[in-house]
Structures are given as C-alpha cells and as structure tokens.
Design an enzyme around this catalytic site. Structure first.
Site, PDB file in Angstrom:
ATOM      1  N   GLU A 210       0.829  -1.211   0.000  1.00  0.00           N
ATOM      2  CA  GLU A 210       0.000   0.000   0.000  1.00  0.00           C
ATOM      3  C   GLU A 210       0.867   1.266   0.000  1.00  0.00           C
ATOM      4  O   GLU A 210       0.616   2.208   0.750  1.00  0.00           O
ATOM      5  CB  GLU A 210      -0.942   0.000   1.222  1.00  0.00           C
ATOM      6  CG  GLU A 210      -1.935  -1.139   1.182  1.00  0.00           C
ATOM      7  CD  GLU A 210      -2.986  -1.087   2.290  1.00  0.00           C
ATOM      8  OE1 GLU A 210      -4.148  -1.385   1.984  1.00  0.00           O
ATOM      9  OE2 GLU A 210      -2.639  -0.765   3.440  1.00  0.00           O
TER      10      GLU A 210
ATOM     11  N   GLU B  70     -12.929  -2.619  11.843  1.00  0.00           N
ATOM     12  CA  GLU B  70     -12.884  -1.851  10.595  1.00  0.00           C
ATOM     13  C   GLU B  70     -13.918  -2.335   9.583  1.00  0.00           C
ATOM     14  O   GLU B  70     -14.562  -1.535   8.919  1.00  0.00           O
ATOM     15  CB  GLU B  70     -11.478  -1.958   9.991  1.00  0.00           C
ATOM     16  CG  GLU B  70     -11.357  -1.281   8.636  1.00  0.00           C
ATOM     17  CD  GLU B  70      -9.975  -1.417   8.010  1.00  0.00           C
ATOM     18  OE1 GLU B  70      -9.082  -2.032   8.619  1.00  0.00           O
ATOM     19  OE2 GLU B  70      -9.792  -0.887   6.888  1.00  0.00           O
TER      20      GLU B  70
ATOM     21  N   ASP C 228      -8.199  -9.233   3.622  1.00  0.00           N
ATOM     22  CA  ASP C 228      -7.986  -8.117   4.546  1.00  0.00           C
ATOM     23  C   ASP C 228      -9.034  -8.023   5.650  1.00  0.00           C
ATOM     24  O   ASP C 228      -9.917  -7.176   5.576  1.00  0.00           O
ATOM     25  CB  ASP C 228      -7.974  -6.810   3.747  1.00  0.00           C
ATOM     26  CG  ASP C 228      -7.370  -5.670   4.540  1.00  0.00           C
ATOM     27  OD1 ASP C 228      -7.027  -5.898   5.710  1.00  0.00           O
ATOM     28  OD2 ASP C 228      -7.238  -4.568   3.986  1.00  0.00           O
TER      29      ASP C 228
HETATM   30  C1  BDP Z   1      -6.268  -2.367   5.913  1.00  0.00           C
HETATM   31  C2  BDP Z   1      -6.576  -1.006   6.457  1.00  0.00           C
HETATM   32  C3  BDP Z   1      -5.420  -0.063   6.329  1.00  0.00           C
HETATM   33  C4  BDP Z   1      -4.179  -0.685   6.928  1.00  0.00           C
HETATM   34  C5  BDP Z   1      -3.927  -2.018   6.260  1.00  0.00           C
HETATM   35  C6  BDP Z   1      -2.763  -2.769   6.884  1.00  0.00           C
HETATM   36  O1  BDP Z   1      -7.694  -0.487   5.774  1.00  0.00           O
HETATM   37  O2  BDP Z   1      -5.764   1.123   6.985  1.00  0.00           O
HETATM   38  O3  BDP Z   1      -3.081   0.149   6.788  1.00  0.00           O
HETATM   39  O4  BDP Z   1      -5.059  -2.848   6.427  1.00  0.00           O
HETATM   40  O5  BDP Z   1      -3.020  -3.779   7.538  1.00  0.00           O
HETATM   41  O6  BDP Z   1      -7.271  -3.237   6.314  1.00  0.00           O
HETATM   42  O7  BDP Z   1      -1.619  -2.386   6.710  1.00  0.00           O
END
Ligand code: BDP
Length: 719
Positions: A311, A412, A384
């Site tokens: 990301e 989340e 996720d």
């Molecule tokens: C996702 C979240 C994000 C996190 C990412 C992570 O939306 O904010 O940074 O995981 O685990 O679920 O790095």
C-alpha cells in the site's frame, strides 16, 4: 423539626434512587471488583482471604500485591492483613520459590513444574498442618498472572474451596498493535483519539497508561506496538524515544514490552543518508546505531514491526532487494539486544490479478531465508480482515519460518463501534482451521503456537480497538473483543463460549438469566453480521470509507476483463462470485491438497465460502433447496431480522444491569438495526440489477431506491 425529618426523608429517597440508577461508564472494563452480590460467596471469600502472606519487593510483585488488595477490598469489603503466619483456613500464600520460603519448601513441585516460566498455579493446600490457599509461580510475572486469575475466580463466583489449577501461556509474543499516529488520530480507530498523549509525555503520566497495562496483564497480553504500521519516521527520533521510554516504564511492572513500527526509509528521512538500501553498509550501520540508541532509552525494548512494500510503503523492494534482505538487516541490529522483527506478509499493490494470491506468491519462496529473530506476521485471511475469509494459505506453507497470526480487534470491516459483534468466533474459526500441512490436525493454532514445527519463537498480534473514549472501546461490547483477543493469545484452544461467560460476569453481572441470554446473543452476533453484510463468501463490498455497503465501488484496473473494472464480487447477468478455481485465478491451489479439493469442488465447498471460490449462477441450487438468488436474499433478511431479535433480547435485560450501560447498548443496537437494513437493502437492490430476479414472496421491499443508497455520503466516519 418537621422540616428536618422531611429533608432527611428526601435525602434517603434520593440516595436509594441513585443506588438503583447509578450508572457505570465502562472505564473499569472487566476489572470492576464490585462487592460480591451473593452473600454466601461473599462470606466464603472473606473468610478464606482474611490474611495474606505475600513477600517480595520487585515492581511486578508490588503491582500484583496492589491488585490483589484492591480487588479483595472491592469484592469482600476487607483488606487482607499482611502477615507471615498461617492462620488455619483463613490465609492466602502468594509467592515464587525466590520470594517465599513456603513456596520453596518442596511442597509445590508439581504446581511449579506445570506453571513453566510465565504460568502459575492456584490450589487449596495444607501447609505445615494448616489449610490455606496458595498462588504460586516460578517468576514474578507468573505470579501477577496468577493473582489476576484468582481475582477472576471471585469475580465469576467460583467456589474457592477445592482449587487445583495450573495454567501457562501457549504463545510467547502476545501483542496489541496500535495503529495510533503521533497526532493522536488512529488509523481505523473508532473510540476517540489515541490514548497516548505524545505531547504531554514523558512529563505527564496519565493513569490510563497504568490501567491499560493492568487490563492487558489481566488477560496475559505482554507487548504493545505503540504506533501505526503506516509509520512516521519521527517515532525513532530521540524526541519520541523518551516518550516511548516513559510508556515502557509504566508498562514494565505489568510485564508488557514496548515495540515500535518503523518506516523502512528512516535512514533517509531522519538519518540524512541518501538511501535506505539494506545492502548499503552505511544503512546497516545506521540501523545498528539506532538499535543501540533505542535500547539505551528502553533496555527491554521488544523490537520492530514492519510494513514494507505494501500500500505504497517503502521497503527493500524499493531498492531491488528482497523481504529477507530487509528483515535480516533489522534483525542483525536488534539481535545483540534480544529484540525481534515482526515482518508483515500483508503485501498489496493493486497490480496482481487476484489480490488473495499475492502474499503467498511473494512469501512462500522465501521460507527459511529469514534470521531466527524474525517472525513473519500473517493476517487471518488472504484479503484483509473481512467479516469472513478462509484461513490464509501461508499458514502451514512456510514450515521453516515462525509465523505470527495477525487479527483485527478494531472493527474496521465489522461495524466500527456502533455494532455489537463478538469476534472470538471469527478468531477461533481461523485458529481451528486445518491446514493439513502435516496431515490432519495441522491447525492454524498449532502453526502459530510453534508446536507443529517446533519453532523457538511464536506470536500473535491483534490490531487494538482502544481509544480515549471513557469506556476505551466505543461500544461497551467492543471491550469483549480486546478481552477475547488476550485470552486466545494466552490459550488459542479456549472456547468462545467460556471466554464470553467470564467476560460477561466480570463486566456486567453474575445473574444467570442475563448470562444465558446475552452469551447466546454474543455467540451469534458475528454470523448475524456476516449475513447482513457479506454472506455466502462475498467480501470487500463495503463503501470506500469502510462504513456501510458499497458493492458498486470499483477497485483499480487489475485483473479487469476487456477493460472493465475489477469487482470483488464479479457479479454479472449469469451469476456472482470470484472464481478462484483452476478456471479462474486458481488461488485455491495455494492450499494443501485436502483443503484445495474441499474448496474447489462445488459439492464440498461450504456455503460460507461459496462465492469466495466460485462464480455461481443465479439459479444454482443450494444445499438449503433455495436458488442462489433466493438464498442470498434470505441471508440478508435473516441477518437484519436477527438484529431485531438482539434488540428484543436486550430489552428484556432492563433492570439486570446499571442503567447507563443498558441504555448505551440499547441505543447502539437501534443504530445497528438501521445499519443492517441499510446493508441489506443496498446490496439486494444492487445485485438485483444483475440477477434481474424479483424478491421471493414474503420479503418486504427495500426502504429506498438503489440510487438513494449510492448517493449517501458519510463524512468523517473513518476519522
Ligand atoms: C487495511 C486497512 C489499512 C491498513 C492495512 C494494513 O484499511 O488502513 O493500513 O489494512 O493492515 O485493512 O496495513
């Protein structure tokens, strides 16, 4: 005279009203230590704990003693008299072989053997001819855990006449990951701002830090990563290290070590170097020096958590290097200080055709290439933290590497802090999944507790749901998720039910009807949420804020067919679901043969994973006899209906607990119902544009049109 009598009368009436309605704000979590309501138990506990022999002067022992006295005082209205003499039937003996000659007197060899390095035993024993109650351990921290568990026995109204308990943690690193930023916002935090007040640290020590540590220690959590995985390099500067050191000092008496998330590009951002290439000698030296500096501030620092090349975060691949090259450089720097590197396998860059396959493809070939103080941290599922995912195929697939399970305690994707969703069943579903890595019985729990491959280190991490809200977690029931994470980290083989039972008794009341009814409600709550959000294996169909539904949201262009956008649900006029079999992305091939064939065949694929692995026609006949479309509708409606049921059940509990928390939960359940209906109607209407099928008879029409739901905006909900 009459007016004095009248005034006294009014005061008495007002006091009794306030006793009935006196609320609780939830700050005390499950460590309330209220007076024992059952009088027989109250008297039993008072008698057996009249005196205490509790020697020792370490900070951990002091914390344990304070907790014991505070707890007993609250529950039995009596402070045990600290003594060194045993009074028949009225004395508690608490100690380790080092602190107590009684524990060292060869009387408790079995208990001590079973307790291991961090465990404890609690037993009714006869010592020098006198009956007493003993809490023993090999270490001070074991004793603290023993004290918390003894208090739990009282809180949950167990008899303490014939105890023979011994317990120890099955997993070594039991860590809460705080995704807290230095400006006190929290990534995916739904309970107010960060509890770390970086500005006032190190000078100002908030009582919350100590209460946070107490709560963690009470369930056996022994580590906290203080900052967001999307890390700010400033965390490693002296300005912030002194602040982290102050927190470490608060946590130390409770056996909790501090860890930090690091930004891989720190040598450039705060070190003035031109590169962060892990093969560069200056970079390596920078990290070694940085580690020495950190340990100067925090001598028992735990180590680093790293999100690299995911990301948009920098990582070794930024410099053409591999994950092990990056991780091992950091491991070298920490090794002299006995620190560990938790290297995340959550890699996601939007360039692969099936995101579910990316982590396995990148990490499986790296098995055996990491240094011994590196542990690879794997999310429970391959996408996720969705409401339901199959277990991550990396579990069992990297036998030469210790793997750490990462679960999300903050909700989340499960309703933020407006929804009651008890997560132990989700965590357990993953832990109990059989990977078949070494034949039947190779569960995820056995992979991560190290027993399957005999690894020297083992770990589990939970993304924290704490914030500065008075009740810590936003929703009174979200506290249960913090609690159950800790209990399962200590022992992944416990049941969701027994954990819910303990938590309810400690947090609310021992009232039988309340426990029976609300425990059931908790245990069903996760399945209920799956049904109204993402049933039958659907996933990642939330709005971009992650609040509410958004099956229409388009995600990147990867994997697109004929230039179309990529949808996780892949709905079209024929059917719905993501084909991950050999005719599709073939991600199913990442599992061991027994698991692969179960998921790959439509006959054996469980309903709950159907649309995760298969693209299925709308008229496909389900096990229930329904067509897929009708079953989908049924799941969405029954999910929302179940929330209505939860409301009814909760309403019946009026008067059984304090008004304040009763009303808080009542209001939140009403919101949850609205949100469930919103999910249901928006998803059904959207999918109907593909299926072109009517709602089966007897289902009420959605409240609004699809365009209404698509236009809904929810500002700042994810802040
Ligand atoms: C996702 C979240 C994000 C996190 C990412 C992570 O939306 O904010 O940074 O995981 O685990 O679920 O790095």
């Amino acid at each position: 005279m009459r007016s004095i009598v009248k005034t006294i009368f009014i005061i008495v009436i007002m006091q009794s009203i306030s006793l009935i309605t006196k609320g609780e704000d939830g700050y005390k979590l499950w460590l309330r230590y209220n007076r024992i309501a059952d009088n027989a138990k109250y008297n039993e506990y008072r008698k057996l704990t009249k005196y205490a022999i509790f020697p020792g002067s370490s900070s951990v022992i002091k914390a344990a003693r304070e907790e014991l006295l505070n707890g007993l005082n609250g529950m039995t209205s009596q402070n045990p008299i600290i003594t060194d003499k045993i009074t028949e039937g009225e004395t508690l003996i608490i100690g380790t072989p080092k602190t107590s000659r009684l524990i060292n007197a060869n009387l408790f060899n079995d208990g001590l053997r079973q307790s291991g390095a961090e465990g404890y035993f609690i037993e009714n024993a006869t010592v020098y001819g006198k009956k007493c109650l003993v809490i023993g351990a090999n270490s001070d921290i074991g004793l603290l855990y023993g004290v918390f568990n003894f208090l739990k026995l009282l809180q949950t109204n167990h008899s303490i006449h014939s105890l023979a308990i011994s317990d120890h943690p099955r997993i070594q690193y039991r860590i809460l990951d705080h995704w807290d930023n230095l400006d006190r916002t929290i990534e995916r935090g739904y309970a107010g701002s960060s509890i770390w007040n970086w500005h006032k640290l190190p000078g100002y020590i908030d009582q919350r830090y100590i209460d946070y540590a107490r709560a963690n220690a009470s369930v056996g959590i022994n580590g906290a990563v203080l900052n967001n995985v999307n890390a700010n390099a400033l965390s490693l500067t002296p300005e912030y290290l002194v602040k982290a050191a102050a927190l470490a000092k608060c946590f130390r008496p409770y056996g909790i070590k501090v860890y930090l998330s690091i930004k891989f590009s720190s040598p450039v951002e705060i070190g003035g170097l031109k590169t962060a290439d892990p093969e560069d000698l200056q970079v390596q030296k920078w990290w070694r020096d940085k580690a020495d500096e950190i340990y100067h501030y925090i001598p028992d620092f735990g180590g680093f958590l790293v999100k690299a090349n995911s990301e948009g975060q920098p990582g070794p691949q930024t410099y053409g290097r591999s994950h092990p090259e990056g991780a091992n450089m950091l491991a070298d720097a920490l090794e002299p200080h006995h620190g560990i590197v938790m290297w995340r396998a959550f890699v996601y860059d939007n360039k692969v055709p099936d995101r579910a396959a990316q982590a396995y493809n990148e990490f499986k070939p790296l098995d055996g290439k990491f240094k011994s103080n590196v542990i690879v941290q794997v999310k429970n599922g391959p996408i996720d933290f969705q409401p339901r995912e199959p277990f991550h195929p990396l579990f069992g697939a990297m036998p030469a590497t210790p793997l750490m399970l990462e679960v999300q305690v903050t909700q989340e994707y499960l309703g933020f802090s407006t929804q009651l969703v008890y997560l132990a069943p989700l965590f357990k579903e993953c832990l109990e999944s059989d990977t078949y890595a070494k034949g039947k019985g190779s569960t995820v729990a056995r992979v991560i507790d190290g027993s399957l491959e005999g690894h020297a280190i083992s770990g589990i991490a939970g993304v924290a749901n704490t914030g500065a809200d008075i009740n810590w977690c936003g929703h009174p029931f979200a506290q249960a998720n913090w609690y159950c994470f800790g209990r399962l980290a200590w022992n992944p083989y416990l049941t969701s039910e027994s954990i819910a039972d303990d938590w309810l008794r400690m947090t609310f009341t021992n009232d039988k009807d309340f426990i029976a009814c609300i425990k059931k409600l908790m245990l069903n709550s996760r399945e209920t949420a799956v049904n109204y959000m993402m049933p039958l294996g659907l996933h990642h169909i939330m709005a971009s804020s992650h609040y509410g539904p958004g099956p229409w949201v388009k995600i990147g262009k990867a994997g697109s067919k004929n230039g179309a956008f990529f949808y996780y649900h892949q709905a079209d006029s024929l059917g719905i679901g993501f084909d991950r079999t050999h005719t599709g992305s073939n991600a199913v091939a990442q599992y061991f043969p027994e698991v692969k064939s179960k998921f790959e065949s439509l006959e054996s694929c469980p309903d709950e994973f159907l649309l995760w692995f298969h693209h299925v026609n709308w008229d496909y006949k389900m096990r229930s006899g329904n067509t897929l479309w009708n079953e989908l509708v049924h799941r969405y409606y029954s999910g929302a209906d179940s929330v209505k049921q939860m409301q009814h059940q909760w309403d019946k509990m009026d008067g059984k607990i304090d008004k304040e928390r009763f009303v808080a939960v009542k209001q939140l359940l009403a919101i949850q119902y609205q949100e469930a209906v919103w999910w249901r109607d928006a998803c059904i209407e959207y999918f109907q544009t593909f299926s072109n099928l009517p709602l089966p008879a007897n289902y009420a029409k959605p409240l609004h049109s699809l365009s209404y739901y698509q236009q809904l905006t929810n500002h700042y909900v994810d802040k």
